[in-house]
Write a protein that holds these residues in place. Structure first.
Motif, mmCIF file in Angstrom:
data_model
loop_
_atom_site.group_PDB
_atom_site.id
_atom_site.type_symbol
_atom_site.label_atom_id
_atom_site.label_comp_id
_atom_site.label_asym_id
_atom_site.label_seq_id
_atom_site.Cartn_x
_atom_site.Cartn_y
_atom_site.Cartn_z
ATOM 1 N N THR A 99 0.826 -1.201 0.000
ATOM 2 C CA THR A 99 0.000 0.000 0.000
ATOM 3 C C THR A 99 0.861 1.252 0.000
ATOM 4 O O THR A 99 0.599 2.199 -0.758
ATOM 5 C CB THR A 99 -0.935 0.004 1.235
ATOM 6 N N TYR A 100 1.919 1.269 0.794
ATOM 7 C CA TYR A 100 2.818 2.425 0.824
ATOM 8 C C TYR A 100 3.551 2.619 -0.508
ATOM 9 O O TYR A 100 3.792 3.744 -0.927
ATOM 10 C CB TYR A 100 3.812 2.320 1.976
ATOM 11 N N VAL A 101 3.888 1.519 -1.167
ATOM 12 C CA VAL A 101 4.513 1.613 -2.490
ATOM 13 C C VAL A 101 3.526 2.261 -3.467
ATOM 14 O O VAL A 101 3.903 3.117 -4.270
ATOM 15 C CB VAL A 101 4.969 0.222 -2.992
ATOM 16 N N GLY A 102 2.256 1.881 -3.399
ATOM 17 C CA GLY A 102 1.229 2.487 -4.250
ATOM 18 C C GLY A 102 1.056 3.970 -3.972
ATOM 19 O O GLY A 102 0.952 4.782 -4.901
ATOM 20 N N TYR A 103 1.043 4.346 -2.705
ATOM 21 C CA TYR A 103 0.932 5.772 -2.350
ATOM 22 C C TYR A 103 2.154 6.562 -2.807
ATOM 23 O O TYR A 103 2.035 7.680 -3.310
ATOM 24 C CB TYR A 103 0.739 5.953 -0.844
ATOM 25 N N SER A 104 3.335 5.969 -2.641
ATOM 26 C CA SER A 104 4.540 6.676 -3.080
ATOM 27 C C SER A 104 4.559 6.811 -4.597
ATOM 28 O O SER A 104 5.007 7.830 -5.126
ATOM 29 C CB SER A 104 5.806 5.978 -2.570
ATOM 30 N N ALA A 105 4.067 5.809 -5.314
ATOM 31 C CA ALA A 105 3.968 5.908 -6.769
ATOM 32 C C ALA A 105 3.081 7.080 -7.160
ATOM 33 O O ALA A 105 3.441 7.887 -8.032
ATOM 34 C CB ALA A 105 3.416 4.608 -7.342
ATOM 35 N N SER A 106 1.944 7.198 -6.519
ATOM 36 C CA SER A 106 1.038 8.319 -6.804
ATOM 37 C C SER A 106 1.703 9.648 -6.485
ATOM 38 O O SER A 106 1.563 10.622 -7.245
ATOM 39 C CB SER A 106 -0.246 8.181 -5.979
ATOM 40 N N LEU A 107 2.428 9.706 -5.389
ATOM 41 C CA LEU A 107 3.117 10.932 -5.000
ATOM 42 C C LEU A 107 4.152 11.340 -6.055
ATOM 43 O O LEU A 107 4.203 12.509 -6.461
ATOM 44 C CB LEU A 107 3.796 10.751 -3.640
ATOM 45 N N LEU B 187 4.146 14.711 -8.275
ATOM 46 C CA LEU B 187 5.311 15.594 -8.218
ATOM 47 C C LEU B 187 5.869 15.876 -9.603
ATOM 48 O O LEU B 187 6.357 16.981 -9.865
ATOM 49 C CB LEU B 187 6.408 14.992 -7.339
ATOM 50 N N SER B 188 5.793 14.895 -10.501
ATOM 51 C CA SER B 188 6.330 15.109 -11.845
ATOM 52 C C SER B 188 5.550 16.181 -12.600
ATOM 53 O O SER B 188 6.077 16.803 -13.517
ATOM 54 C CB SER B 188 6.342 13.794 -12.631
ATOM 55 N N PHE B 189 4.306 16.435 -12.223
ATOM 56 C CA PHE B 189 3.515 17.486 -12.863
ATOM 57 C C PHE B 189 3.851 18.871 -12.310
ATOM 58 O O PHE B 189 3.510 19.878 -12.930
ATOM 59 C CB PHE B 189 2.018 17.222 -12.696
ATOM 60 N N ILE B 190 4.505 18.927 -11.173
ATOM 61 C CA ILE B 190 4.839 20.206 -10.549
ATOM 62 C C ILE B 190 6.160 20.751 -11.076
ATOM 63 O O ILE B 190 6.352 21.958 -11.165
ATOM 64 C CB ILE B 190 4.891 20.037 -9.008
ATOM 65 N N LEU B 191 7.056 19.857 -11.474
ATOM 66 C CA LEU B 191 8.395 20.255 -11.896
ATOM 67 C C LEU B 191 8.374 20.942 -13.261
ATOM 68 O O LEU B 191 7.467 20.740 -14.063
ATOM 69 C CB LEU B 191 9.300 19.026 -11.954
ATOM 70 N N LYS B 192 9.419 21.738 -13.513
ATOM 71 C CA LYS B 192 9.508 22.459 -14.784
ATOM 72 C C LYS B 192 10.615 21.927 -15.689
ATOM 73 O O LYS B 192 10.513 22.016 -16.905
ATOM 74 C CB LYS B 192 9.733 23.948 -14.528
#
Length: 74
Positions: free
Chosen positions: A7-15, A19-24
């Motif tokens: 479950t934590y691996v799934g949450y970290s994947a989503s995170l 995050l990749s959408f925030i970066l420039k």
């Protein structure tokens, strides 16, 4: 793998994907997105071979690697 860890691996994947959408910087976007895809592949494997999760994220991971290598050569 332990259900809680999966479950934590799934949450970290989503995170990582969010995050990749925030970066420039495109290179950082690709690396962070690739990490998220790898986490989703791991999540899909250890959560009962979820092919709809494994296949697209595996393909996206290879696409990110391809463009990272291509960008490094140029």
């Amino acid at each position: 793998m332990n259900t809680e860890i999966t479950t934590y691996v799934g949450y970290s994947a989503s995170l990582f994907i969010v995050l990749s959408f925030i970066l420039k910087d495109v290179r950082k976007i690709r690396v962070v997105n690739m990490i998220g895809c790898i986490c989703f592949v791991i999540y899909g494997i250890f959560n009962g071979m979820l092919w709809p999760v494994i296949i697209p994220n595996g393909l996206i991971c290879f696409i990110q690697i391809y463009y990272l290598i291509l960008d490094k050569k140029n």
